[in-house]
Scaffold this motif. Structure first.
Motif, PDB file in Angstrom:
ATOM      1  N   LYS A 167       0.839  -1.210   0.000  1.00 31.09           N
ATOM      2  CA  LYS A 167       0.000   0.000   0.000  1.00 31.09           C
ATOM      3  C   LYS A 167       0.869   1.253   0.000  1.00 31.09           C
ATOM      4  CE  LYS A 167      -0.662   0.140   5.040  1.00 31.09           C
ATOM      5  NZ  LYS A 167      -1.671   0.167   6.134  1.00 31.09           N
ATOM      6  N   GLU A 168       2.069   1.142   0.618  1.00 30.80           N
ATOM      7  CA  GLU A 168       2.982   2.288   0.624  1.00 30.80           C
ATOM      8  C   GLU A 168       3.511   2.574  -0.784  1.00 30.80           C
ATOM      9  OE1 GLU A 168       2.650   0.633   4.617  1.00 30.80           O
ATOM     10  OE2 GLU A 168       3.240  -0.291   2.713  1.00 30.80           O
ATOM     11  N   GLN A 211       0.653   4.081  -2.730  1.00 29.57           N
ATOM     12  CA  GLN A 211       0.411   5.452  -2.300  1.00 29.57           C
ATOM     13  C   GLN A 211       1.431   6.399  -2.925  1.00 29.57           C
ATOM     14  OE1 GLN A 211      -1.570   7.400  -0.775  1.00 29.57           O
ATOM     15  NE2 GLN A 211      -0.406   9.061   0.192  1.00 29.57           N
ATOM     16  N   PRO A 219      -1.240   8.907   4.058  1.00 32.07           N
ATOM     17  CA  PRO A 219      -2.370   8.693   3.132  1.00 32.07           C
ATOM     18  C   PRO A 219      -3.560   9.604   3.424  1.00 32.07           C
ATOM     19  CG  PRO A 219      -1.505   6.602   3.929  1.00 32.07           C
ATOM     20  CD  PRO A 219      -0.877   7.674   4.762  1.00 32.07           C
TER      21      PRO A 219
END
Length: 358
Positions: free
Chosen positions: A289-290, A293, A340
């Motif tokens: 997810k990093e 993002q 985020p």
């Protein structure tokens, strides 16, 4: 044991804290750092001339290690630590390129940089390898010219047979890329001047970071000669590369302190492999997810800047007009890329607000 650390003596607590810090630094060091040259005499030499091979990962990493060691004594304004040198961002960046496969031959014509070939090889056909040449070989040649590697040290960069579009000596690079070499010379000269200056450390630090990023930016701008190599990659990877270069304009203007800790925070979420045509940046299943993002935000920043005809970057640069606004800018960049929950609309509104203070 760790749960009762507060009950131990101050000395024990200090030792434990140093251990924790050292462990963190070891984790952050670039891959194979321990195998690099720790002194100039470890580099290959021919007829008393240093002949490093910047197309070898370990040699290139060695150039960074030697530059960091040579400039650390002049970095007192950066805080008393061997991890505060802004040059640290470059070897960490190189390590990411290497582990993500971006230094390998993208044409498939050789096994350079592949696990099935010479893993230490940096392909001259790699766009990232070409870019890295401008931020490794050239500053090292400048550092040697400014006597940071010792008095009278001469350097000749090895180059693969048949490749002619890379400069190999200080004079050669000055002739081909005068602005790049001039700005690196100014940075290294500035280090010596700052060491003798009575100015406050905060002023010297901001000034040195300004000189460093001016040189770094000159290198990345001159690396436009590498752009023909982008044809070897997917359109998604090319878009990422362009947005990554666009991001450099923001961190440069904010005088980003690219020490180990800060650099690791920004480099760790970069995509761990080359993007393919089928990838949809922001929602790639096999990426964290990093990573998604980071790709999403970088793509957004590049898209908005293009829609505004390049004025977003211009606006940002105009707001980075003082030590105070640059400090706020660095904090905002961290929020934008790593948080985020930080709205992109907030980024635009803050830029508009900050312009009024310049």
């Amino acid at each position: 044991e760790r749960g009762h650390i507060h009950m131990r003596s101050p000395l024990t607590r200090l030792v434990y804290q140093v251990y924790q810090y050292a462990k963190y630094v070891i984790i952050c060091l670039p891959i194979l750092w321990s195998q690099t040259a720790s002194q100039v005499t470890d580099l290959p030499t021919e007829n008393e001339v240093l002949t490093p091979n910047p197309w070898n990962y370990l040699h290139c990493l060695s150039l960074y290690r030697l530059m960091i060691a040579a400039t650390d004594p002049y970095m007192g304004s950066m805080e008393a630590s061997t991890t505060e040198n802004p040059v640290w961002g470059l070897p960490l960046q190189l390590a990411w390129m290497q582990t993500s496969g971006r230094l390998a031959d993208p044409t498939g014509a050789s096994t350079c940089g592949l696990q099935t070939g010479d893993t230490a090889c940096i392909s001259t056909q790699s766009w990232f390898g070409c870019l890295n040449y401008f931020t490794s070989a050239m500053p090292f040649l400048s550092a040697a010219q400014q006597a940071f590697m010792g008095a009278g040290v001469q350097v000749f960069m090895q180059v693969p047979e048949g490749v002619e579009d890379y400069c190999t000596t200080y004079d050669d690079c000055v002739a081909r890329f005068p602005d790049v070499m001039s700005k690196w010379d100014t940075f290294f000269q500035g280090l010596k001047a700052a060491a003798e200056s009575a100015a406050p450390d905060s002023e010297k630090k901001d000034s040195l970071l300004g000189l460093y990023w001016a040189a770094q930016t000159a290198s990345t701008h001159a690396s436009s000669v590498c752009n023909s190599r982008q044809s070897h990659y997917s359109s998604k990877e090319v878009s990422f590369a362009k947005s990554w270069m666009n991001l450099a304009e923001y961190v440069s203007a904010a005088h980003f302190q690219s020490n180990i800790e800060n650099s690791a925070m920004f480099i760790n979420p970069l995509p761990g492999r080359i993007l393919q045509e089928s990838d949809n940046p922001g929602s790639i299943a096999d990426m964290s997810k990093e990573e998604n993002q980071t790709l999403r935000i970088m793509s957004w920043m590049s898209m908005i800047n293009n829609l505004l005809g390049g004025t977003l970057v211009s606006m940002w640069k105009s707001t980075m007009c003082s030590v105070t606004t640059r400090e706020k800018g660095r904090e905002m960049m961290g929020q934008l890329l790593l948080n985020p929950g930080f709205a992109t609309s907030t980024f635009l509104s803050i830029i508009t607000e900050m312009r009024s203070s310049c």
